[in-house]
Scaffold this motif. Structure first.
Motif, PDB file in Angstrom:
ATOM      1  N   TYR A 279      11.550  -6.020  -5.616  1.00 19.91           N
ATOM      2  CA  TYR A 279      10.620  -5.149  -5.677  1.00 19.91           C
ATOM      3  C   TYR A 279      10.102  -4.694  -4.404  1.00 19.91           C
ATOM      4  O   TYR A 279       8.589  -5.147  -4.897  1.00 19.91           O
ATOM      5  N   GLY A 280      10.468  -4.762  -3.473  1.00 18.63           N
ATOM      6  CA  GLY A 280       9.357  -4.956  -2.282  1.00 18.63           C
ATOM      7  C   GLY A 280       8.232  -3.568  -1.968  1.00 18.63           C
ATOM      8  O   GLY A 280       7.399  -4.306  -1.563  1.00 18.63           O
ATOM      9  N   TYR A 281       8.014  -2.875  -2.342  1.00 17.70           N
ATOM     10  CA  TYR A 281       6.958  -1.625  -2.154  1.00 17.70           C
ATOM     11  C   TYR A 281       5.267  -2.805  -2.423  1.00 17.70           C
ATOM     12  O   TYR A 281       5.451  -3.225  -2.769  1.00 17.70           O
ATOM     13  N   ALA A 282       5.236  -2.145  -0.987  1.00 14.89           N
ATOM     14  CA  ALA A 282       3.876  -3.052  -1.036  1.00 14.89           C
ATOM     15  C   ALA A 282       3.954  -4.301  -0.143  1.00 14.89           C
ATOM     16  O   ALA A 282       2.891  -5.169   0.330  1.00 14.89           O
ATOM     17  N   LEU A 283       4.613  -5.278  -0.182  1.00 12.58           N
ATOM     18  CA  LEU A 283       4.883  -6.863   0.040  1.00 12.58           C
ATOM     19  C   LEU A 283       4.520  -6.784   1.484  1.00 12.58           C
ATOM     20  O   LEU A 283       3.942  -7.629   1.536  1.00 12.58           O
ATOM     21  N   PRO A 284       5.924  -6.444   2.377  1.00 14.78           N
ATOM     22  CA  PRO A 284       5.103  -6.279   4.075  1.00 14.78           C
ATOM     23  C   PRO A 284       4.433  -5.655   4.313  1.00 14.78           C
ATOM     24  O   PRO A 284       3.377  -5.122   3.667  1.00 14.78           O
ATOM     25  N   PHE A 285       3.426  -6.258   4.782  1.00  9.31           N
ATOM     26  CA  PHE A 285       2.180  -6.506   5.121  1.00  9.31           C
ATOM     27  C   PHE A 285       1.858  -6.068   6.851  1.00  9.31           C
ATOM     28  O   PHE A 285       2.053  -6.901   7.916  1.00  9.31           O
ATOM     29  N   ARG A 286       2.399  -4.265   7.570  1.00 12.74           N
ATOM     30  CA  ARG A 286       2.532  -4.289   8.279  1.00 12.74           C
ATOM     31  C   ARG A 286       2.141  -5.145   9.703  1.00 12.74           C
ATOM     32  O   ARG A 286       0.077  -4.307   9.082  1.00 12.74           O
ATOM     33  N   GLY A 287       1.579  -5.135  10.950  1.00 13.44           N
ATOM     34  CA  GLY A 287       0.433  -6.294  11.560  1.00 13.44           C
ATOM     35  C   GLY A 287       0.300  -7.628  10.931  1.00 13.44           C
ATOM     36  O   GLY A 287      -1.485  -8.309  11.106  1.00 13.44           O
ATOM     37  N   GLY A 288       0.264  -8.250   9.513  1.00 13.12           N
ATOM     38  CA  GLY A 288       0.035  -8.658   9.240  1.00 13.12           C
ATOM     39  C   GLY A 288      -0.311 -10.560  10.414  1.00 13.12           C
ATOM     40  O   GLY A 288      -0.781 -11.343   9.748  1.00 13.12           O
TER      41      GLY A 288
ATOM     42  N   GLN B  74       6.794 -11.650   7.419  1.00 16.10           N
ATOM     43  CA  GLN B  74       7.856 -11.359   6.251  1.00 16.10           C
ATOM     44  C   GLN B  74       8.738 -12.034   8.055  1.00 16.10           C
ATOM     45  O   GLN B  74       8.951 -11.350   8.945  1.00 16.10           O
ATOM     46  N   THR B  75      10.200 -12.753   7.284  1.00 13.02           N
ATOM     47  CA  THR B  75      11.030 -12.990   8.674  1.00 13.02           C
ATOM     48  C   THR B  75      11.498 -12.045   8.758  1.00 13.02           C
ATOM     49  O   THR B  75      11.455 -11.538   8.457  1.00 13.02           O
ATOM     50  N   ASP B  76      12.027 -12.965  10.179  1.00 10.61           N
ATOM     51  CA  ASP B  76      12.438 -11.674  10.569  1.00 10.61           C
ATOM     52  C   ASP B  76      14.173 -11.619  10.163  1.00 10.61           C
ATOM     53  O   ASP B  76      15.024 -12.689   9.288  1.00 10.61           O
TER      54      ASP B  76
END
Length: 200
Positions: free
Chosen positions: A24-33, A106-108
Motif C-alpha cells: 500500500y503505497g499511500y504517503a510513500l512517494p515524496f513529491r519533490g524528494g 521514486q524511480t520513473d
C-alpha cells in the motif's frame, strides 16, 4: 487434500520465499524528494542512476532514500523535510532554504532516479559519501549502501569500509559524468551487485 508425513524430514518441503505485499503505497512517494539542496546553493551536485534487478532490468517502482552531511561534514539536525499546511493538512513541500540532508525518490518508468543534494563532506576517517536505502519489489527487507564520490583518490584509498570490501569497492563509487554530476546504478543481484551493508 494431500497429507504430508512430517515425521520424516525427507518429505517436508521448505516454504518458498516471497515478498511481503501487495504494498500500500499511500504517503510513500515524496513529491519533490529529489530536490534536497536548498535553491541556488553553490555546492549542489546531482547524483543519478538506475535501480536494476538480478537480470539487469530496471525497476520502475523502487524507492531510493538518501541521507548526506553538509559540505563541512556535519550532520543536519533540521526538522521539516515534509511540511504540512497547518490549516488544511496539505503538503507544502520543502521550504527551499534549510538543508535536512534527506530525500526520497521514486524511480520513473525506466527505473531511473536522480537527486540534487549538497556535496557531502568527510566525516571521521571516511571519504565523503551519501547513505542510501533501497526499497523494491522482491525485497523482504530494505537494503542499505553508500555512494562515494570519486573526487579524492587518497581519501577513497584510506576509507575503512572501501578497504574491507576489496575488489567490490567499485560498486560503491559513483562515476563522474560532468563536473557536479555523478552516475550511480544500484544492482540488487547478479554480476556487479552493489555492496549492501548490514547494521547490527
Amino acid at each position: 487434500m494431500t497429507k504430508i508425513d512430517t515425521s520424516s524430514p525427507e518429505q517436508v518441503l521448505p516454504t518458498p520465499s516471497h515478498t511481503v505485499g501487495p504494498f500500500y503505497g499511500y504517503a510513500l512517494p515524496f513529491r519533490g524528494g529529489e530536490e534536497i539542496a536548498p535553491l541556488g546553493h553553490p555546492d549542489t551536485i546531482t547524483v543519478h542512476g538506475y535501480v536494476l534487478d538480478g537480470e539487469g532490468e530496471p525497476l520502475p517502482d523502487a524507492l531510493v532514500e538518501l541521507w548526506g552531511p553538509r559540505p563541512d561534514g556535519t550532520v543536519p539536525r533540521v526538522d521539516g523535510s515534509i511540511r504540512r499546511d497547518p490549516a488544511t493538512g496539505g503538503y507544502l513541500g520543502r521550504n527551499g532554504v534549510e538543508f535536512t540532508g534527506w530525500g526520497r525518490i521514486q524511480t520513473d518508468a525506466d527505473g531511473h532516479w536522480y537527486a540534487r543534494t549538497l556535496r557531502p563532506g568527510a566525516r571521521g576517517q571516511s571519504a565523503p559519501y551519501l547513505s542510501v536505502c533501497v526499497f523494491a519489489r522482491g525485497l523482504l527487507v530494505h537494503l542499505f549502501t553508500r555512494v562515494y564520490l570519486p573526487d579524492d583518490a587518497a581519501a577513497l584509498a584510506a576509507d575503512p569500509l572501501l578497504t574491507r570490501v576489496g575488489d567490490r569497492r567499485d560498486t560503491l563509487i559513483a562515476a563522474e559524468e560532468d563536473p557536479g554530476t555523478y552516475r550511480f546504478d544500484i544492482r540488487l543481484q547478479g554480476e556487479g551487485e552493489t555492496v549492501f551493508l548490514e547494521f547490527q
